[in-house]
Every structure is written in C-alpha cells, then in structure tokens.
Motif scaffolding. Structure first.
Motif, PDB file in Angstrom:
ATOM      1  N   LEU A 100       0.835  -1.204   0.000  1.00  0.00           N
ATOM      2  CA  LEU A 100       0.000   0.000   0.000  1.00  0.00           C
ATOM      3  C   LEU A 100       0.870   1.255   0.000  1.00  0.00           C
ATOM      4  CD1 LEU A 100      -2.783  -0.995   2.565  1.00  0.00           C
ATOM      5  CD2 LEU A 100      -2.998  -0.868   0.081  1.00  0.00           C
ATOM      6  N   LYS A 101       2.018   1.157   0.649  1.00  0.00           N
ATOM      7  CA  LYS A 101       2.943   2.295   0.715  1.00  0.00           C
ATOM      8  C   LYS A 101       3.932   2.289  -0.459  1.00  0.00           C
ATOM      9  CE  LYS A 101       2.633   2.528   5.766  1.00  0.00           C
ATOM     10  NZ  LYS A 101       1.976   3.839   5.873  1.00  0.00           N
ATOM     11  N   LYS A 102       3.709   1.392  -1.419  1.00  0.00           N
ATOM     12  CA  LYS A 102       4.515   1.280  -2.648  1.00  0.00           C
ATOM     13  C   LYS A 102       5.975   0.919  -2.350  1.00  0.00           C
ATOM     14  CE  LYS A 102       1.463   4.407  -5.131  1.00  0.00           C
ATOM     15  NZ  LYS A 102       1.319   5.607  -5.991  1.00  0.00           N
ATOM     16  N   ASP A 103       6.181   0.147  -1.285  1.00  0.00           N
ATOM     17  CA  ASP A 103       7.530  -0.336  -0.948  1.00  0.00           C
ATOM     18  C   ASP A 103       7.566  -1.832  -1.250  1.00  0.00           C
ATOM     19  OD1 ASP A 103       9.967  -1.014   0.092  1.00  0.00           O
ATOM     20  OD2 ASP A 103       9.693   0.011   2.006  1.00  0.00           O
ATOM     21  N   LYS A 104       7.744  -2.151  -2.527  1.00  0.00           N
ATOM     22  CA  LYS A 104       7.646  -3.548  -2.966  1.00  0.00           C
ATOM     23  C   LYS A 104       8.775  -4.406  -2.402  1.00  0.00           C
ATOM     24  CE  LYS A 104       5.158  -2.482  -7.233  1.00  0.00           C
ATOM     25  NZ  LYS A 104       5.154  -2.549  -8.716  1.00  0.00           N
ATOM     26  N   ALA A 105       9.973  -3.838  -2.294  1.00  0.00           N
ATOM     27  CA  ALA A 105      11.107  -4.610  -1.785  1.00  0.00           C
ATOM     28  C   ALA A 105      10.864  -5.044  -0.347  1.00  0.00           C
ATOM     29  CB  ALA A 105      12.388  -3.786  -1.878  1.00  0.00           C
ATOM     30  N   SER A 106      10.369  -4.124   0.467  1.00  0.00           N
ATOM     31  CA  SER A 106      10.076  -4.451   1.861  1.00  0.00           C
ATOM     32  C   SER A 106       8.951  -5.483   1.942  1.00  0.00           C
ATOM     33  CB  SER A 106       9.700  -3.188   2.626  1.00  0.00           C
ATOM     34  OG  SER A 106       9.504  -3.471   3.991  1.00  0.00           O
ATOM     35  N   ALA A 107       7.951  -5.344   1.066  1.00  0.00           N
ATOM     36  CA  ALA A 107       6.839  -6.302   1.043  1.00  0.00           C
ATOM     37  C   ALA A 107       7.354  -7.707   0.748  1.00  0.00           C
ATOM     38  CB  ALA A 107       5.802  -5.882   0.000  1.00  0.00           C
ATOM     39  N   GLU A 108       8.228  -7.822  -0.240  1.00  0.00           N
ATOM     40  CA  GLU A 108       8.749  -9.137  -0.621  1.00  0.00           C
ATOM     41  C   GLU A 108       9.559  -9.771   0.509  1.00  0.00           C
ATOM     42  OE1 GLU A 108      10.809  -8.497  -4.277  1.00  0.00           O
ATOM     43  OE2 GLU A 108       8.963  -8.183  -5.433  1.00  0.00           O
ATOM     44  N   SER A 109      10.272  -8.929   1.264  1.00  0.00           N
ATOM     45  CA  SER A 109      11.041  -9.489   2.385  1.00  0.00           C
ATOM     46  C   SER A 109      10.103 -10.004   3.474  1.00  0.00           C
ATOM     47  CB  SER A 109      11.992  -8.441   2.963  1.00  0.00           C
ATOM     48  OG  SER A 109      11.285  -7.397   3.607  1.00  0.00           O
ATOM     49  N   LYS A 110       8.986  -9.316   3.687  1.00  0.00           N
ATOM     50  CA  LYS A 110       7.992  -9.774   4.678  1.00  0.00           C
ATOM     51  C   LYS A 110       7.343 -11.082   4.204  1.00  0.00           C
ATOM     52  CE  LYS A 110       7.923  -5.885   7.318  1.00  0.00           C
ATOM     53  NZ  LYS A 110       8.236  -4.799   6.432  1.00  0.00           N
ATOM     54  N   PHE A 111       7.033 -11.151   2.926  1.00  0.00           N
ATOM     55  CA  PHE A 111       6.423 -12.370   2.386  1.00  0.00           C
ATOM     56  C   PHE A 111       7.395 -13.543   2.483  1.00  0.00           C
ATOM     57  CE2 PHE A 111       3.780  -9.473  -0.607  1.00  0.00           C
ATOM     58  CZ  PHE A 111       2.870  -9.226   0.412  1.00  0.00           C
ATOM     59  N   ALA A 112       8.671 -13.271   2.290  1.00  0.00           N
ATOM     60  CA  ALA A 112       9.680 -14.335   2.413  1.00  0.00           C
ATOM     61  C   ALA A 112       9.715 -14.869   3.843  1.00  0.00           C
ATOM     62  CB  ALA A 112      11.050 -13.806   2.009  1.00  0.00           C
ATOM     63  N   LEU A 113       9.602 -13.972   4.819  1.00  0.00           N
ATOM     64  CA  LEU A 113       9.563 -14.409   6.224  1.00  0.00           C
ATOM     65  C   LEU A 113       8.341 -15.269   6.489  1.00  0.00           C
ATOM     66  CD1 LEU A 113      10.588 -11.125   8.116  1.00  0.00           C
ATOM     67  CD2 LEU A 113      11.864 -13.286   8.080  1.00  0.00           C
ATOM     68  N   ALA A 114       7.213 -14.877   5.891  1.00  0.00           N
ATOM     69  CA  ALA A 114       5.956 -15.599   6.130  1.00  0.00           C
ATOM     70  C   ALA A 114       5.972 -16.997   5.532  1.00  0.00           C
ATOM     71  CB  ALA A 114       4.792 -14.801   5.557  1.00  0.00           C
ATOM     72  N   THR A 115       6.766 -17.203   4.500  1.00  0.00           N
ATOM     73  CA  THR A 115       6.738 -18.492   3.788  1.00  0.00           C
ATOM     74  C   THR A 115       8.005 -19.320   3.996  1.00  0.00           C
ATOM     75  OG1 THR A 115       7.597 -17.390   1.801  1.00  0.00           O
ATOM     76  CG2 THR A 115       5.206 -17.595   1.998  1.00  0.00           C
ATOM     77  N   ALA A 116       8.923 -18.841   4.841  1.00  0.00           N
ATOM     78  CA  ALA A 116      10.232 -19.500   4.983  1.00  0.00           C
ATOM     79  C   ALA A 116      10.130 -20.901   5.579  1.00  0.00           C
ATOM     80  CB  ALA A 116      11.161 -18.627   5.823  1.00  0.00           C
ATOM     81  N   LYS A 117       9.213 -21.119   6.497  1.00  0.00           N
ATOM     82  CA  LYS A 117       9.158 -22.395   7.201  1.00  0.00           C
ATOM     83  C   LYS A 117       7.784 -23.064   7.079  1.00  0.00           C
ATOM     84  CE  LYS A 117      12.638 -20.949  10.589  1.00  0.00           C
ATOM     85  NZ  LYS A 117      12.940 -20.737  12.031  1.00  0.00           N
ATOM     86  N   LEU A 118       7.206 -22.994   5.910  1.00  0.00           N
ATOM     87  CA  LEU A 118       5.894 -23.598   5.719  1.00  0.00           C
ATOM     88  C   LEU A 118       5.984 -25.115   5.719  1.00  0.00           C
ATOM     89  CD1 LEU A 118       4.213 -21.409   2.934  1.00  0.00           C
ATOM     90  CD2 LEU A 118       3.882 -21.277   5.410  1.00  0.00           C
ATOM     91  N   GLY A 119       5.014 -25.726   6.387  1.00  0.00           N
ATOM     92  CA  GLY A 119       4.913 -27.173   6.353  1.00  0.00           C
ATOM     93  C   GLY A 119       4.322 -27.641   5.041  1.00  0.00           C
ATOM     94  N   LYS A 120       4.274 -28.939   4.876  1.00  0.00           N
ATOM     95  CA  LYS A 120       3.810 -29.523   3.617  1.00  0.00           C
ATOM     96  C   LYS A 120       2.382 -29.102   3.272  1.00  0.00           C
ATOM     97  CE  LYS A 120       3.472 -33.963   1.221  1.00  0.00           C
ATOM     98  NZ  LYS A 120       3.646 -35.430   1.338  1.00  0.00           N
ATOM     99  N   LYS A 121       1.538 -28.922   4.318  1.00  0.00           N
ATOM    100  CA  LYS A 121       0.138 -28.586   4.071  1.00  0.00           C
ATOM    101  C   LYS A 121      -0.188 -27.116   4.360  1.00  0.00           C
ATOM    102  CE  LYS A 121      -1.574 -33.285   4.922  1.00  0.00           C
ATOM    103  NZ  LYS A 121      -2.525 -34.117   5.688  1.00  0.00           N
ATOM    104  N   ASP A 122       0.820 -26.332   4.715  1.00  0.00           N
ATOM    105  CA  ASP A 122       0.582 -24.915   5.040  1.00  0.00           C
ATOM    106  C   ASP A 122       0.434 -24.108   3.744  1.00  0.00           C
ATOM    107  OD1 ASP A 122       0.808 -25.502   7.710  1.00  0.00           O
ATOM    108  OD2 ASP A 122       2.939 -24.973   7.829  1.00  0.00           O
ATOM    109  N   TYR A 123      -0.749 -23.625   3.522  1.00  0.00           N
ATOM    110  CA  TYR A 123      -1.004 -22.899   2.275  1.00  0.00           C
ATOM    111  C   TYR A 123      -1.572 -21.496   2.490  1.00  0.00           C
ATOM    112  CZ  TYR A 123      -5.983 -23.683   3.038  1.00  0.00           C
ATOM    113  OH  TYR A 123      -7.246 -23.664   3.572  1.00  0.00           O
ATOM    114  N   GLU A 124      -2.128 -21.218   3.673  1.00  0.00           N
ATOM    115  CA  GLU A 124      -2.826 -19.948   3.869  1.00  0.00           C
ATOM    116  C   GLU A 124      -1.938 -18.725   3.650  1.00  0.00           C
ATOM    117  OE1 GLU A 124      -5.226 -19.645   7.335  1.00  0.00           O
ATOM    118  OE2 GLU A 124      -6.753 -20.983   6.521  1.00  0.00           O
ATOM    119  N   PRO A 125      -0.672 -18.712   4.110  1.00  0.00           N
ATOM    120  CA  PRO A 125       0.163 -17.542   3.791  1.00  0.00           C
ATOM    121  C   PRO A 125       0.311 -17.323   2.292  1.00  0.00           C
ATOM    122  CG  PRO A 125       1.139 -18.784   5.596  1.00  0.00           C
ATOM    123  CD  PRO A 125       0.025 -19.627   5.053  1.00  0.00           C
TER     124      PRO A 125
END
Length: 602
Positions: A100-125
């Motif tokens: 929303l604040k047009k900071d795509k690089a920061s957004a991608e780093s947050k998304f990487a944190l959210a998906t770094a340790k997903l289990g086999k069935k973890d899909y909601e993030p």
C-alpha cells in the motif's frame, strides 16, 4: 440455595456464555459477508480473550485495511507477531501494508519471512500473499498467480484458492481462464455466490455493462441475502457512467442507480458502523454524488475525530454545494495535516488546488446600473498574494493529474470556467497545464488553442500598458513582458497549425492562424516593423481560400489584407501595398482606411 441448584445455575450460566461466544470462524464469515463492523467487534473480543492466537490479529488487521487504516492494521499485525511469533501470517499483513505504501522490496522481504518455514500442508500464507498482490492499488496479477498456484498445489479443497485465481486471471484479462477458475470454485461448492458474481464481473471487464448488470441482478434475485452482489452492481453502474461519450443525463441516471445499490449493499450486509458510512461516503466521492455526500457528511461531522477523511467530505461539500471556498480550503488543509500521506488520493489535491484558486479569485465587478448588458466586464484585479496562491493551487492540480489522468477533464472544465469569467491568467495557466499531457488528445488541442488565445489577450493588454495615450512606448520592460507573453501565445497556436488532426484543424485552425498573426503583429515594433506577421496573415488568407470559407471569415480576410498592405506601404513597396489594399475593397467596398491609403499611393 441448595448445592444442586447452585450447580445447575452455574452450568446454565456457562451454557449461555458458550452460546453467545463467537469464534474466529464467525468473524471470517462476517468478513466474507462484508459485515466488517460485526467482524471487527468479534475479533476485538477474541484478541482480548485469546491474546496468544496470532490468527485473530491477522483478521482484525484485515478489517482495518478494508477501512483504509493501514497504520492501525500494521500495529495489529505487529501485536500478533509479538504475542504469537509462530503466526507468521501476520508478516503477510505487514507485507500488504508495504505494498500500500509502494515499498515492494520491503513487502517481498515480509512475504519471504511468512513463507520460509511452511509445512507440507501450510497454504494460507501463500493464499493471502496472492490476495495482497491482487488487492493492492497497483496490482501485480502475475505475482499473485505464482503464490496462488503454490497454494493450489498444497490444497485443492479450499474454495478461496480458485476464487482468488479467478480474480488474478480476470485482472490479467484472461477471461477464459478466469471463468474456468470460478467454475473450479463451483465444483467445490455448487452454491458459491461469490463464484457466480466473479463470472459476471468478467463481462463487466469487457465493458459489456448492460449484460453485467443483467447477470448481477439475476444473482441478487436468486440469493438476495448475499450483500457483495449489490456492491458490485454499484461499482458496475459507476464504471458504466465513466464511459467516454456518456451524456450528462445518462451519467446522473447511472450513478443514482449505483447509489441505490450501495445503500442496498449496506442494508443487506447489516453493517451500521461508522466505518461503513465512511466507505459509503468514499463511493459517493468517486461517483461525484455530492447531494447524497452532503447528507452523509453532515452525519459524519458529529464525529470528526474518527477519521480525517471526514474533513475531505466536508471540504468537497463546501466547494461543490455551499460554494464557501475559504471554508473548503480550511477543511482540506485540516485533512492534509491529520491524514497519513499514503491515504491521500489524487482528488484531494484536485480539490485543494481548486479551492486555492477559487478562494483567491475575486469575482468580476458587476456592470453599473443601466449599463449595456452586453458590455465587457473588467477582469478582476489579483493581488500578488492572490497570484502566488493561484499558482500554488495549479501546482496541486498538477499533482492530482499526475496521480489520476482521468482528472484532466475536470481541470479542463475549470479552465473554461475561468476563461469565461475573464480570469485569463488563471485560465491560461490551467490550459497550459492540460496541454502538457500530450498523450490525451481529448483535451490536447482545446487546451493549446485556448491557452494561445488567452495569452494573446493577456499580451495585448500588457502591450497596451507599455504605451502612453499617443501610442508611444514609455515602459520598455512592460513591452518586453508583453512580447514574451505574445510569443507564448504563438507557441501554443502553432500546435494547432502543425497538427494533422482533422477535427482540431476544422475546429480551430482559422482562428489559431488569426490570433497567431495578431500576436506577432502586436509584438512587433510598428514604427519599424520586422514583418514576422506578414507570412502568418498570408497563410491565414490561403487557408480560408482553400477551405472556401471566405464569406464566413470576411473580417479575418479584411484584417489580413490590411496589415499586409500596410507593412508593404511602410516599406515603400507600393505595388504589393496596392494589391493587398485593393483586395480589402473587393471584400469591403466601404472600407475608408483602405481607400485612404490607396489615395495616398496615387
């Protein structure tokens, strides 16, 4: 009370508490139904009762995002991470705020944190990241597909995934794939109203608005309790009204229908919260329904501290309805001082600029009693402070256009209004601004022509002010200023001369050539003229003759031949002087000026 009765009463109290308690599932159902007020109440209770459950914070943050409170949402997501570090889905929320604040690089780093340790069935993030890329003001549908495809690989039963895939494909204008994705959702739940609505919106994307309305109305009739259908109907009517070529009457009709559908949406959703009224006011702003906005804003004004947007509504109404421009400026300045920068919309800058201009534009003096009603009214006199504030307003309007090119039309209308009010400098500056956007031919030629004509009038007045009563130049600085202004006029009018746009040439070419030649004439030193105006007047003559519009443009021809003739007379080329002055008499046999010069030549 006996022990058994005491125990029974406690059990009864417990059962009542259990019945009234609401869960995260209930909150998500309320969000799905777009009753965000109810969802917010449930989630606030859950956050209090279950402070260690990070999911509660994520969905509460989502509600704040719907209500355009990104900073509040970010605070909620951070609380979720603090209280439940394992609920990394809150990083998705924070990433969405970054988008929303047009900071795509920061957004991608947050998304990487959210998906770094997903289990086999973890899909909601993955699902929520996909949704974030779809719902951001600058969508990235291709990115959304990347995450949604991963989510689908992990879970084929959650209907939210094919619904989001349908939205992403629709955003990419892949109608067939979008339709298939919505169909996949109906394979999971044949009664999915959201999927049916999605398929109808595909039709809207193809600008088949009447068909989209028909489909959405059929869905509403089949499932009248599903509120989002009415919101989509409102949005469809609004988009339909913005189609090029829509008449003023049709525009009003379509937006009235849109307002009716939005009211039905709020009524059906059952959301009576102040935030819902603010979202309704937002819709009224975008659909330019100022009568209804006035009613809503008067109610919201009782709680101005709830959201700085309320000052937006009050400012727009003060400008549009009560015409209290200083008050509009006051409200809008309050909004800008209180509102986070990323919540400001281009239309805010538009109204701020228009209010600056209007508040600093004294009205022309009324004609004196008994004066001829057709007499020209003197232009209002602007103080240096007025002029500086008007230029500040124009700069704000430029910010608005840079943010939303569709506002060009409203700027052009304001420029015409100022031109008609003889506020020529303001009009010329606004036309000049519109003319800078060369990729929009709708207003490009109108703007260049009227900027040229306005600067011609301004330059002519400046040139007259440089002379004394006998016509001698007594203020060379003023004359130089006039020449600079007249050269600006020539520049804008040359755009019309050089274009190959037939419509623009048919509409403006003859007038543009006339005012261009007159600008050069006025800028010249007529005691010893250079004669730059001569070929310009000759082109005017040639153009009129080529177009066969001599009868319509007699006055222009008389002026052109006269000034060409006078130039040659002053340069002692009596043959050419006589040729041109005789042309004047062919058109206007009674022209005394031409007769006098011809007599002198004899």
């Amino acid at each position: 009370m006996t022990n058994s009765k005491l125990l029974f009463s406690l059990l009864l109290a417990g059962s009542v508490g259990t019945v009234s308690a609401q869960s995260l599932k209930d909150a998500r159902a309320a969000i799905e139904a777009e009753n965000y007020g109810k969802a917010k109440t449930i989630l606030q209770q859950l956050v209090t009762k279950q402070p260690k459950n990070g999911d509660n914070y994520f969905y509460l943050g989502q509600v704040y995002l719907v209500n355009d409170r990104a900073d509040s949402a970010a605070a909620i997501f951070n609380q979720g991470l603090t209280n439940d570090p394992k609920a990394t889905i809150n990083n998705v929320g924070l990433g969405y705020v970054d988008l929303l604040k047009k900071d795509k690089a920061s957004a991608e780093s947050k998304f990487a944190l959210a998906t770094a340790k997903l289990g086999k069935k973890d899909y909601e993030p993955l699902l929520e990241i996909g949704r974030a890329y779809i719902n951001t003001p600058e969508p990235d549908y291709a990115k959304a597909l990347e995450y949604l495809t991963q989510a689908k690989a992990k879970n084929t039963k959650d209907i939210a995934i094919p619904l989001a895939l349908g939205d992403a494909y629709r955003g990419l204008r892949e109608g067939s794939l979008a339709y298939t994705s919505y169909g996949d959702a109906m394979d999971i739940d044949a009664n999915s109203v959201k999927a049916k609505v999605g398929q109808a919106i595909i039709v809207r994307g193809a600008q088949a608005y009447d068909e989209a309305v028909t489909q959405l109305e059929a869905i509403a009739a089949e499932t009248p309790a599903y509120a989002p259908t009415y919101r989509e109907l409102a949005e469809t009517y609004y988009q339909w009204s913005r189609m090029p070529g829509t008449s003023d009457e049709k525009y009003v009709e379509l937006n009235k229908k849109g307002v009716a559908q939005y009211k039905k949406y709020l009524e059906t959703a059952g959301d009576n919260s102040l935030e819902a009224k603010i979202r309704y006011a937002d819709f009224l702003v975008y659909s330019r329904q100022y009568d209804e906005l006035q009613t809503v804003s008067e109610e919201l004004a009782k709680n101005p501290s709830v959201d700085p947007k309320i000052y937006r509504y009050l400012g727009y109404i003060a400008f549009q309805k009560t015409k209290d421009y200083p008050k509009a400026l006051e409200y809008l300045n309050q909004m800008f001082s209180k509102m986070e920068k990323d919540r400001v919309i281009p239309l805010d800058y538009m109204y701020l600029g228009m209010a600056q201009i209007a508040a600093n534009s004294p009205k022309p003096a009324a004609p004196a009693a008994g004066a001829d009603s057709t007499a020209t009214v003197a232009a209002p006199v602007l103080t240096p402070e007025n002029t500086a504030n008007i230029q500040k307003g124009i700069a704000d309007i430029k910010k608005a256009i840079d943010g939303d090119k569709e506002l060009l039309g409203e700027v052009a209308e304001l420029a015409f209004a100022k031109y008609q009010e003889q506020e020529l400098q303001t009009a010329a500056s606004l036309f000049e601004l519109v003319g800078q956007y060369k990729d929009n031919p709708t207003y490009l030629y109108d703007a260049n022509y009227y900027a040229g004509e306005a600067y011609f009038q301004i330059g002519s007045k400046e040139e007259a002010a440089s002379k004394n009563a006998e016509g001698a130049i007594v203020n060379q600085a003023q004359k130089d200023k006039a020449i600079a202004t007249l050269n600006k006029a020539i520049g804008f009018l040359t755009v019309i001369e050089n274009t190959d746009n037939k419509e623009a040439q048919d509409k403006y070419l003859v007038n543009a050539l006339y005012y261009k030649a007159f600008s050069a004439l006025t800028a010249d030193n007529l005691e010893n003229p250079k004669g730059d105006f001569v070929p310009m007047f000759q082109k005017l003559i040639d153009t009129i003759n080529q177009r066969g519009s001599q009868e319509k443009n007699k006055t222009y021809l008389v002026d052109a031949y006269t000034y060409i003739g006078l130039f040659h007379y002053m340069k002692q080329d009596m043959v050419k002087a006589k040729q041109n002055l005789q042309k004047v008499l062919e058109i206007d046999p009674a022209n005394e000026g031409a007769k006098a010069y011809l007599d002198a030549i004899k």
